[in-house]
Scaffold this motif. Structure first.
Motif, mmCIF file in Angstrom:
data_model
loop_
_atom_site.group_PDB
_atom_site.id
_atom_site.type_symbol
_atom_site.label_atom_id
_atom_site.label_comp_id
_atom_site.label_asym_id
_atom_site.label_seq_id
_atom_site.Cartn_x
_atom_site.Cartn_y
_atom_site.Cartn_z
ATOM 1 N N GLU A 1 0.818 -1.219 0.000
ATOM 2 C CA GLU A 1 0.000 0.000 0.000
ATOM 3 C C GLU A 1 0.849 1.265 0.000
ATOM 4 N N LYS A 2 2.034 1.156 -0.598
ATOM 5 C CA LYS A 2 2.912 2.314 -0.773
ATOM 6 C C LYS A 2 2.781 2.766 -2.228
ATOM 7 N N TYR A 3 1.606 3.314 -2.548
ATOM 8 C CA TYR A 3 1.254 3.564 -3.940
ATOM 9 C C TYR A 3 2.147 4.609 -4.598
ATOM 10 N N ARG A 4 2.482 5.644 -3.872
ATOM 11 C CA ARG A 4 3.324 6.693 -4.456
ATOM 12 C C ARG A 4 4.732 6.170 -4.757
ATOM 13 N N LEU A 5 5.230 5.283 -3.913
ATOM 14 C CA LEU A 5 6.546 4.697 -4.163
ATOM 15 C C LEU A 5 6.502 3.753 -5.360
ATOM 16 N N ALA A 6 5.340 3.162 -5.589
ATOM 17 C CA ALA A 6 5.196 2.240 -6.719
ATOM 18 C C ALA A 6 5.221 2.973 -8.057
ATOM 19 N N LEU A 7 4.767 4.220 -8.067
ATOM 20 C CA LEU A 7 4.526 4.941 -9.320
ATOM 21 C C LEU A 7 5.712 4.994 -10.287
ATOM 22 N N PRO A 8 6.901 5.420 -9.858
ATOM 23 C CA PRO A 8 7.983 5.552 -10.857
ATOM 24 C C PRO A 8 8.381 4.219 -11.486
ATOM 25 N N TYR A 9 8.268 3.142 -10.723
ATOM 26 C CA TYR A 9 8.665 1.838 -11.252
ATOM 27 C C TYR A 9 7.605 1.273 -12.197
ATOM 28 N N LEU A 10 6.344 1.457 -11.863
ATOM 29 C CA LEU A 10 5.284 1.012 -12.766
ATOM 30 C C LEU A 10 5.261 1.871 -14.031
ATOM 31 N N MET A 11 5.556 3.140 -13.879
ATOM 32 C CA MET A 11 5.633 4.014 -15.049
ATOM 33 C C MET A 11 6.749 3.544 -15.984
ATOM 34 N N ARG A 12 7.902 3.210 -15.417
ATOM 35 C CA ARG A 12 9.035 2.753 -16.236
ATOM 36 C C ARG A 12 8.704 1.419 -16.903
ATOM 37 N N ALA A 13 8.033 0.532 -16.194
ATOM 38 C CA ALA A 13 7.635 -0.746 -16.783
ATOM 39 C C ALA A 13 6.726 -0.517 -17.978
ATOM 40 N N ALA A 14 5.771 0.408 -17.828
ATOM 41 C CA ALA A 14 4.838 0.716 -18.912
ATOM 42 C C ALA A 14 5.558 1.377 -20.080
ATOM 43 N N GLU A 15 6.594 2.162 -19.801
ATOM 44 C CA GLU A 15 7.382 2.769 -20.877
ATOM 45 C C GLU A 15 8.145 1.712 -21.663
ATOM 46 N N LEU A 16 8.684 0.726 -20.957
ATOM 47 C CA LEU A 16 9.467 -0.314 -21.605
ATOM 48 C C LEU A 16 8.597 -1.318 -22.353
ATOM 49 N N LYS A 17 7.365 -1.518 -21.867
ATOM 50 C CA LYS A 17 6.430 -2.442 -22.524
ATOM 51 C C LYS A 17 5.066 -1.770 -22.670
ATOM 52 N N PRO A 18 4.961 -0.813 -23.579
ATOM 53 C CA PRO A 18 3.718 -0.046 -23.693
ATOM 54 C C PRO A 18 2.521 -0.864 -24.168
ATOM 55 N N ASP A 19 2.762 -2.034 -24.745
ATOM 56 C CA ASP A 19 1.662 -2.870 -25.225
ATOM 57 C C ASP A 19 1.183 -3.874 -24.179
ATOM 58 N N ASP A 20 1.766 -3.852 -23.011
ATOM 59 C CA ASP A 20 1.362 -4.784 -21.954
ATOM 60 C C ASP A 20 0.242 -4.151 -21.134
ATOM 61 N N THR A 21 -0.964 -4.686 -21.271
ATOM 62 C CA THR A 21 -2.115 -4.079 -20.587
ATOM 63 C C THR A 21 -2.014 -4.198 -19.071
ATOM 64 N N ASP A 22 -1.382 -5.256 -18.570
ATOM 65 C CA ASP A 22 -1.229 -5.391 -17.114
ATOM 66 C C ASP A 22 -0.391 -4.247 -16.564
ATOM 67 N N TYR A 23 0.695 -3.919 -17.262
ATOM 68 C CA TYR A 23 1.578 -2.851 -16.803
ATOM 69 C C TYR A 23 0.849 -1.511 -16.832
#
Length: 222
Positions: free
Chosen positions: A116-138
């Motif tokens: 439940e550390k959502y703000r800490l999760a943000l930069p890493y999930l953002m980077r994952a989505a940048e690296l795999k923009p077609d992955d709907t889970d990301y």
């Protein structure tokens, strides 16, 4: 094709005993090379032998303190065991060393998310989505973390993007419905909840939200 590539191919073909034999030959031939231990650890983790996998990853790290994929393997193992704090520590180490893989960023972000550390999760999930923009889970989990962090306006286009890639994503419809409620657009909210239920009839959150809207409208009609 060298032995390492052969063994990885055998893993993909689910020929685990043959793959294990090749990894074992690699370790015996080069006992100071961490790659053999890492790949054997990956194989063991794949067949749900986490205890032995951990020993192989740790041996690889003893041989090379900068073995990023060994830290990733440990992080993945702890994540699967829902030990998110330990997963976080190892995945962060892998990334700090230089592992630039979408999966590593995603699992690190999700390790924070599950704590439940959502703000800490943000930069890493953002980077994952940048690296795999077609992955709907990301994309979806990045949007969900934004919403949980009260960045509603930023989350909305991500859920919409998820639906552009997968129009049967019931949770994206549900969350867009919640955002529509936040925007006081009951009609749009109801439409999204209905679509979520059409895709997944047992979607309890969408069903409850729809029920609340209908009660509001019924009371208004009275």
């Amino acid at each position: 094709m060298d032995k390492n590539q052969q063994a990885i191919q055998l893993m993909k073909e689910q020929k685990y005993e043959e793959a294990a034999s090749l990894f074992n030959e690699m370790i015996e031939a080069n006992p100071q090379d961490p790659i053999g231990y890492i790949n054997f650890g990956n194989l063991l983790l794949h067949v749900n032998d986490a205890e032995r996998a951990e020993r192989f990853y740790e041996r690889a790290i003893e041989l090379d303190h900068n073995a990023a994929t060994a830290y990733y393997g440990l992080g993945n193992m702890h994540y699967e065991k829902q030990n998110y704090k330990k997963a976080q520590e190892n995945l962060l180490k892998a990334i700090e060393i230089g592992l630039e893989e979408a999966d590593a960023y995603y699992l690190l972000g999700m390790s924070f998310f599950h704590q439940e550390k959502y703000r800490l999760a943000l930069p890493y999930l953002m980077r994952a989505a940048e690296l795999k923009p077609d992955d709907t889970d990301y994309l979806f989990q990045y949007g969900l973390s934004l919403a949980q962090s009260e960045h509603i306006n930023d989350a909305k286009p991500l859920f919409q993007q998820v639906l552009e890639q997968d129009d049967n994503h019931s949770d994206a419809h549900y969350n867009l419905g919640v955002i529509a409620l936040y925007e006081e657009d009951l009609s749009t909210a109801l439409d999204h909840f209905n679509q979520a239920l059409e895709i997944q009839p047992e979607h309890m959150l969408a069903a409850n939200a729809k029920k609340q809207i209908m009660e509001v409208w019924n009371n208004t009609d009275m």
